[in-house]
Design a protein around this motif. Structure first.
Motif, short mmCIF file in Angstrom:
data_model
loop_
_atom_site.label_atom_id
_atom_site.label_comp_id
_atom_site.label_asym_id
_atom_site.label_seq_id
_atom_site.Cartn_x
_atom_site.Cartn_y
_atom_site.Cartn_z
N UNK A 12 0.82 -1.21 0.00
CA UNK A 12 0.00 0.00 0.00
C UNK A 12 0.86 1.26 0.00
N UNK A 13 1.94 1.25 0.79
CA UNK A 13 2.84 2.40 0.84
C UNK A 13 3.52 2.60 -0.52
N UNK A 14 3.91 1.52 -1.17
CA UNK A 14 4.48 1.60 -2.51
C UNK A 14 3.50 2.30 -3.44
N UNK A 15 2.25 1.88 -3.41
CA UNK A 15 1.22 2.48 -4.27
C UNK A 15 0.98 3.94 -3.90
N UNK A 16 0.96 4.24 -2.61
CA UNK A 16 0.78 5.63 -2.16
C UNK A 16 1.90 6.52 -2.68
N UNK A 17 3.11 5.97 -2.72
CA UNK A 17 4.26 6.74 -3.20
C UNK A 17 4.19 7.03 -4.70
N UNK A 18 3.29 6.36 -5.40
CA UNK A 18 3.13 6.59 -6.84
C UNK A 18 2.35 7.85 -7.15
N UNK A 19 1.73 8.43 -6.15
CA UNK A 19 0.91 9.62 -6.39
C UNK A 19 -0.26 9.27 -7.28
N UNK A 20 -0.45 10.04 -8.35
CA UNK A 20 -1.57 9.82 -9.26
C UNK A 20 -1.22 8.90 -10.42
N UNK A 21 -0.05 8.28 -10.40
CA UNK A 21 0.38 7.41 -11.48
C UNK A 21 -0.25 6.03 -11.29
N UNK A 22 -1.37 5.79 -11.98
CA UNK A 22 -2.13 4.56 -11.82
C UNK A 22 -1.35 3.34 -12.27
N UNK A 23 -0.55 3.47 -13.33
CA UNK A 23 0.26 2.35 -13.82
C UNK A 23 1.27 1.92 -12.76
N UNK A 24 1.88 2.90 -12.12
CA UNK A 24 2.85 2.63 -11.05
C UNK A 24 2.17 1.88 -9.91
N UNK A 25 0.98 2.36 -9.48
CA UNK A 25 0.26 1.73 -8.38
C UNK A 25 -0.15 0.31 -8.74
N UNK A 26 -0.58 0.11 -9.96
CA UNK A 26 -0.97 -1.23 -10.42
C UNK A 26 0.22 -2.19 -10.33
N UNK A 27 1.38 -1.71 -10.71
CA UNK A 27 2.58 -2.54 -10.64
C UNK A 27 2.91 -2.88 -9.18
#
Length: 150
Positions: A99-114
């Motif tokens: 979850x923290x990894x995804x939070x660190x992606x900001x609004x980058x949905x592709x990053x969060x998905x990864x």
């Protein structure tokens, strides 16, 4: 004329995947109420694991919410590999890290998905340490994964 756009897109995705960082989560990163819930889950799971793996009760089944230190030791001395099971402290810390990894992606949905697809918490098919000899033999022959953890 050749197009290098697919190559650039592919290398950008590879760079994004390799750049994913799963931060280490410590007790200080988790609010007190959540730590207490995690400890309740941990101490609820331990007896089931001891019964499932060795048909015994836990000898030590403790969790300290202040620092998320925990113990799950069965009466026969077995220590279930808690990273392989859901609702344990290692599982919850792993999920929090994703979850923290995804939070660190900001609004980058592709990053969060990864972040969410790049790491698994808990095993898909946890190994049984001790089960009946018929099941152990059949499972070992079929999958080769039923080995006691050391």
């Amino acid at each position: 004329m050749k197009s290098y756009v697919p190559l650039l897109v592919a290398s950008g995705i590879i760079a994004l995947v390799s750049a994913q960082v799963y931060p280490e989560i410590t007790a200080e990163d988790v609010d007190e109420e959540t730590r207490q819930i995690w400890c309740d889950q941990q101490t609820s799971v331990c007896p089931n694991l001891c019964q499932d793996q060795a048909h015994v009760n836990p000898r030590h089944n403790d969790c300290w919410w202040e620092d998320l230190h925990y113990e799950c030791v069965c009466e026969n001395g077995a220590r279930p590999n808690l990273t392989e099971y859901y609702l344990t402290i290692p599982y919850n810390l792993c999920r929090a890290s994703i979850q923290k990894c995804a939070d660190n992606c900001g609004n980058n949905q592709e990053c969060a998905t990864i972040c969410f697809s790049g790491r698994q918490c808990g095993a898909k098919d946890p190994r049984r340490v001790n089960s009946t000899s018929t099941t152990t033999t059949a499972t070992s022959t079929a999958t080769g994964t039923n080995k006691p953890s050391g």
